[in-house]
Design a protein around this motif. Structure first.
Motif, PDB file in Angstrom:
ATOM      1  N   LYS A  25     149.745 124.539 103.319  1.00 55.09           N
ATOM      2  CA  LYS A  25     149.552 123.686 101.571  1.00 55.09           C
ATOM      3  C   LYS A  25     150.291 123.971 100.808  1.00 55.09           C
ATOM      4  CE  LYS A  25     146.572 120.907 102.072  1.00 55.09           C
ATOM      5  NZ  LYS A  25     145.800 120.116 102.328  1.00 55.09           N
ATOM      6  N   VAL A  26     151.802 124.243 100.181  1.00 56.85           N
ATOM      7  CA  VAL A  26     152.002 124.260  99.260  1.00 56.85           C
ATOM      8  C   VAL A  26     152.413 123.903  97.882  1.00 56.85           C
ATOM      9  CG1 VAL A  26     153.827 126.237  98.242  1.00 56.85           C
ATOM     10  CG2 VAL A  26     153.198 126.368 100.357  1.00 56.85           C
ATOM     11  N   GLY A  27     151.299 123.993  96.519  1.00 51.77           N
ATOM     12  CA  GLY A  27     151.602 123.051  95.314  1.00 51.77           C
ATOM     13  C   GLY A  27     152.325 123.082  94.415  1.00 51.77           C
ATOM     14  N   SER A  28     152.523 122.657  94.000  1.00 52.58           N
ATOM     15  CA  SER A  28     153.824 122.522  93.458  1.00 52.58           C
ATOM     16  C   SER A  28     153.950 120.897  92.247  1.00 52.58           C
ATOM     17  CB  SER A  28     155.847 122.048  93.917  1.00 52.58           C
ATOM     18  OG  SER A  28     156.798 122.620  92.773  1.00 52.58           O
ATOM     19  N   HIS A  29     154.567 121.139  91.290  1.00 53.75           N
ATOM     20  CA  HIS A  29     155.022 120.164  90.316  1.00 53.75           C
ATOM     21  C   HIS A  29     156.282 119.936  90.547  1.00 53.75           C
ATOM     22  CE1 HIS A  29     153.963 117.837  86.616  1.00 53.75           C
ATOM     23  NE2 HIS A  29     154.328 117.930  85.743  1.00 53.75           N
ATOM     24  N   PRO A  30     156.532 119.046  91.139  1.00 51.48           N
ATOM     25  CA  PRO A  30     158.570 118.495  91.328  1.00 51.48           C
ATOM     26  C   PRO A  30     158.384 117.699  89.929  1.00 51.48           C
ATOM     27  CG  PRO A  30     156.720 116.998  92.184  1.00 51.48           C
ATOM     28  CD  PRO A  30     155.860 117.910  91.513  1.00 51.48           C
ATOM     29  N   THR A  31     158.766 118.367  88.835  1.00 56.50           N
ATOM     30  CA  THR A  31     158.927 117.678  87.414  1.00 56.50           C
ATOM     31  C   THR A  31     159.968 119.157  86.422  1.00 56.50           C
ATOM     32  OG1 THR A  31     157.542 118.067  86.077  1.00 56.50           O
ATOM     33  CG2 THR A  31     157.548 115.725  87.645  1.00 56.50           C
ATOM     34  N   PHE A  32     160.533 119.890  87.316  1.00 55.81           N
ATOM     35  CA  PHE A  32     160.750 120.880  86.848  1.00 55.81           C
ATOM     36  C   PHE A  32     161.949 121.760  87.173  1.00 55.81           C
ATOM     37  CE2 PHE A  32     160.204 126.118  85.635  1.00 55.81           C
ATOM     38  CZ  PHE A  32     160.286 125.882  84.628  1.00 55.81           C
ATOM     39  N   ALA A  33     163.252 120.545  87.352  1.00 52.26           N
ATOM     40  CA  ALA A  33     164.735 120.946  88.248  1.00 52.26           C
ATOM     41  C   ALA A  33     165.410 122.358  87.581  1.00 52.26           C
ATOM     42  CB  ALA A  33     165.395 120.169  87.788  1.00 52.26           C
ATOM     43  N   PRO A  34     165.991 123.174  87.816  1.00 54.59           N
ATOM     44  CA  PRO A  34     166.330 122.670  89.567  1.00 54.59           C
ATOM     45  C   PRO A  34     165.260 123.710  90.205  1.00 54.59           C
ATOM     46  CG  PRO A  34     167.624 124.412  88.540  1.00 54.59           C
ATOM     47  CD  PRO A  34     166.865 124.310  87.324  1.00 54.59           C
ATOM     48  N   GLN A  81     142.023 123.890  97.825  1.00 51.87           N
ATOM     49  CA  GLN A  81     142.704 122.806  98.349  1.00 51.87           C
ATOM     50  C   GLN A  81     144.402 123.611  99.070  1.00 51.87           C
ATOM     51  OE1 GLN A  81     142.063 119.620  95.432  1.00 51.87           O
ATOM     52  NE2 GLN A  81     141.026 121.114  94.591  1.00 51.87           N
ATOM     53  N   ILE A  82     144.649 124.032  98.086  1.00 54.17           N
ATOM     54  CA  ILE A  82     145.864 123.984  98.409  1.00 54.17           C
ATOM     55  C   ILE A  82     145.967 126.054  99.308  1.00 54.17           C
ATOM     56  CG2 ILE A  82     146.775 122.577  97.555  1.00 54.17           C
ATOM     57  CD1 ILE A  82     147.704 124.586  95.055  1.00 54.17           C
ATOM     58  N   ASP A  83     147.129 126.417  99.730  1.00 56.04           N
ATOM     59  CA  ASP A  83     147.138 128.127 100.207  1.00 56.04           C
ATOM     60  C   ASP A  83     148.159 128.900  99.386  1.00 56.04           C
ATOM     61  OD1 ASP A  83     145.602 127.340 102.469  1.00 56.04           O
ATOM     62  OD2 ASP A  83     147.468 126.297 103.155  1.00 56.04           O
ATOM     63  N   ALA A  84     148.851 128.053  98.137  1.00 53.71           N
ATOM     64  CA  ALA A  84     149.437 128.409  97.367  1.00 53.71           C
ATOM     65  C   ALA A  84     150.068 127.770  97.330  1.00 53.71           C
ATOM     66  CB  ALA A  84     150.997 129.234  98.794  1.00 53.71           C
ATOM     67  N   ILE A  85     150.711 128.623  95.521  1.00 55.57           N
ATOM     68  CA  ILE A  85     151.530 127.494  94.849  1.00 55.57           C
ATOM     69  C   ILE A  85     153.003 128.324  94.347  1.00 55.57           C
ATOM     70  CG2 ILE A  85     152.127 126.498  92.283  1.00 55.57           C
ATOM     71  CD1 ILE A  85     148.790 127.334  92.013  1.00 55.57           C
ATOM     72  N   ILE A  86     154.337 127.328  94.033  1.00 55.83           N
ATOM     73  CA  ILE A  86     155.442 127.844  93.937  1.00 55.83           C
ATOM     74  C   ILE A  86     156.068 126.106  92.960  1.00 55.83           C
ATOM     75  CG2 ILE A  86     156.337 126.615  95.771  1.00 55.83           C
ATOM     76  CD1 ILE A  86     158.817 128.832  95.761  1.00 55.83           C
ATOM     77  N   SER A  87     156.035 127.026  91.764  1.00 58.88           N
ATOM     78  CA  SER A  87     156.948 126.021  90.867  1.00 58.88           C
ATOM     79  C   SER A  87     156.925 126.647  89.531  1.00 58.88           C
ATOM     80  CB  SER A  87     155.334 124.788  90.163  1.00 58.88           C
ATOM     81  OG  SER A  87     155.427 123.567  89.637  1.00 58.88           O
ATOM     82  N   GLY A  88     158.337 127.546  89.368  1.00 55.98           N
ATOM     83  CA  GLY A  88     158.271 128.017  88.387  1.00 55.98           C
ATOM     84  C   GLY A  88     157.654 128.572  87.601  1.00 55.98           C
ATOM     85  N   PHE A 206     159.619 136.205  84.950  1.00 56.60           N
ATOM     86  CA  PHE A 206     159.348 136.560  86.505  1.00 56.60           C
ATOM     87  C   PHE A 206     158.509 135.488  87.219  1.00 56.60           C
ATOM     88  CE2 PHE A 206     160.993 141.025  84.833  1.00 56.60           C
ATOM     89  CZ  PHE A 206     161.783 141.167  86.023  1.00 56.60           C
ATOM     90  N   TYR A 207     159.423 134.821  87.825  1.00 58.61           N
ATOM     91  CA  TYR A 207     158.426 133.500  87.853  1.00 58.61           C
ATOM     92  C   TYR A 207     157.938 134.256  90.104  1.00 58.61           C
ATOM     93  CZ  TYR A 207     160.713 130.117  85.927  1.00 58.61           C
ATOM     94  OH  TYR A 207     161.708 129.667  84.451  1.00 58.61           O
ATOM     95  N   GLY A 208     156.590 134.087  90.764  1.00 59.40           N
ATOM     96  CA  GLY A 208     155.524 134.759  91.601  1.00 59.40           C
ATOM     97  C   GLY A 208     155.565 133.273  92.181  1.00 59.40           C
ATOM     98  N   ILE A 209     154.774 133.400  93.805  1.00 62.86           N
ATOM     99  CA  ILE A 209     154.709 132.539  94.336  1.00 62.86           C
ATOM    100  C   ILE A 209     152.972 133.168  94.404  1.00 62.86           C
ATOM    101  CG2 ILE A 209     154.627 132.131  96.332  1.00 62.86           C
ATOM    102  CD1 ILE A 209     157.104 132.415  97.359  1.00 62.86           C
ATOM    103  N   ALA A 210     152.376 132.228  93.448  1.00 65.40           N
ATOM    104  CA  ALA A 210     150.613 131.867  93.329  1.00 65.40           C
ATOM    105  C   ALA A 210     149.899 132.120  94.869  1.00 65.40           C
ATOM    106  CB  ALA A 210     150.353 131.795  92.187  1.00 65.40           C
ATOM    107  N   VAL A 211     148.820 132.863  94.774  1.00 62.98           N
ATOM    108  CA  VAL A 211     148.116 132.827  96.096  1.00 62.98           C
ATOM    109  C   VAL A 211     146.471 132.903  95.932  1.00 62.98           C
ATOM    110  CG1 VAL A 211     147.485 134.067  98.647  1.00 62.98           C
ATOM    111  CG2 VAL A 211     150.361 133.239  97.942  1.00 62.98           C
ATOM    112  N   ASN A 212     145.599 132.875  96.496  1.00 70.21           N
ATOM    113  CA  ASN A 212     144.533 132.525  96.071  1.00 70.21           C
ATOM    114  C   ASN A 212     143.951 134.150  95.703  1.00 70.21           C
ATOM    115  OD1 ASN A 212     141.023 132.904  97.354  1.00 70.21           O
ATOM    116  ND2 ASN A 212     141.046 131.050  96.822  1.00 70.21           N
ATOM    117  N   LYS A 213     143.030 134.095  95.282  1.00 66.92           N
ATOM    118  CA  LYS A 213     142.424 135.988  95.520  1.00 66.92           C
ATOM    119  C   LYS A 213     141.832 136.757  96.962  1.00 66.92           C
ATOM    120  CE  LYS A 213     142.210 137.372  90.326  1.00 66.92           C
ATOM    121  NZ  LYS A 213     143.081 139.060  90.315  1.00 66.92           N
ATOM    122  N   ASN A 214     141.034 135.997  97.237  1.00 62.47           N
ATOM    123  CA  ASN A 214     141.182 136.191  98.315  1.00 62.47           C
ATOM    124  C   ASN A 214     141.603 135.998  99.496  1.00 62.47           C
ATOM    125  OD1 ASN A 214     138.369 136.667  96.603  1.00 62.47           O
ATOM    126  ND2 ASN A 214     137.814 134.147  97.179  1.00 62.47           N
TER     127      ASN A 214
END
Length: 247
Positions: A25-34, A81-88, A206-214
């Protein structure tokens, strides 16, 4: 003996399906084109979406994109609530206190848009000190803007911020360069241009994919997937698809 082999094959097949059935389950805020935005059917698309799907596929996983406000992404991750974040999402020291990041997958700089009519007035970033500046809430552009002025208008998304600039509601718009240039192109706002200042290139982000510290195991898994698609050339293909160049 054939029955034994058949049984083993069935068990192995079930195991493989089970291993691939895990969905991130990957969270994102899809208003950051492209990087992430929605198409005419409301489906999340963009560089980040293609990237996380490619990484997951390389690892035998699948992805469920969960759309939410940008400032709600880290709280949702911290509370599982989610496993990771990819959102620029830019890798910063402040964010690293709350989450773990994968290796950086995109290099970016800040960009400043102004009205062309103000080009003589604002020739460098320092000229914006004390001016009213538009940003997108929760971004590093917003943080940077606040080092220049106390009069910052943080909007929910880039299109709203650009409209505010076009209407004269602020002197400049600060956001990541790919996003600024993409929306500038899409909006055909010919009266708006980019403020050119070499100082903006001194501190790339640098953009990265965020994950829970645990969940360090997931960070390692995502990094491994990123390495796989980089080695196969798929990462370059995705970059070329969204930016017109391979890197």
């Amino acid at each position: 003996m054939k029955k034994v082999f058949a049984a083993c094959a069935l068990v192995l097949s079930a195991f493989c399906v089970s291993a691939q059935a895990d969905t991130l389950k990957v969270g994102s805020h899809p208003t950051f084109a492209p990087f992430e935005f929605v198409d005419s059917e409301g489906k999340a698309i963009g560089f980040d979406i293609d990237l996380i799907n490619a990484i997951a596929k390389a690892n035998g996983d699948t992805v469920e994109i969960v759309s939410m406000p940008f400032d709600g992404l880290i709280p949702a991750l911290v509370t599982n609530q989610i496993d990771a974040i990819i959102s620029g999402m830019t890798i910063t020291d402040a964010r690293k206190e709350r989450v773990e990041f994968t290796d950086g997958y995109y290099k970016s700089i800040q960009s400043v848009l102004i009205r062309k009519a103000d080009a003589e007035k604002f020739k460098k970033v320092e000229d914006l000190k004390g001016q009213k500046i538009c940003t997108q809430i929760g971004t590093t552009g917003d943080k940077f803007a606040r080092t220049l002025s106390e009069d910052v208008i943080a909007m929910n998304n880039e299109p709203d911020a650009l409209m505010e600039l076009r209407n004269g509601g602020c002197a400049a718009l600060i956001n990541d360069r790919p996003t600024n240039l993409y929306y500038l192109l899409q909006s055909k706002a010919t009266e708006i241009g980019e403020l050119k200042d070499d100082s903006l290139y001194l501190n790339p982000e640098f953009y990265g994919i965020a994950v829970n510290k645990n969940n360090k195991a997931l960070v390692e898994r995502l990094n491994a997937g990123l390495e796989k698609i980089a080695a196969s050339g798929e990462l370059k293909s995705i970059h070329e698809k969204w930016f017109g160049v391979a890197d």
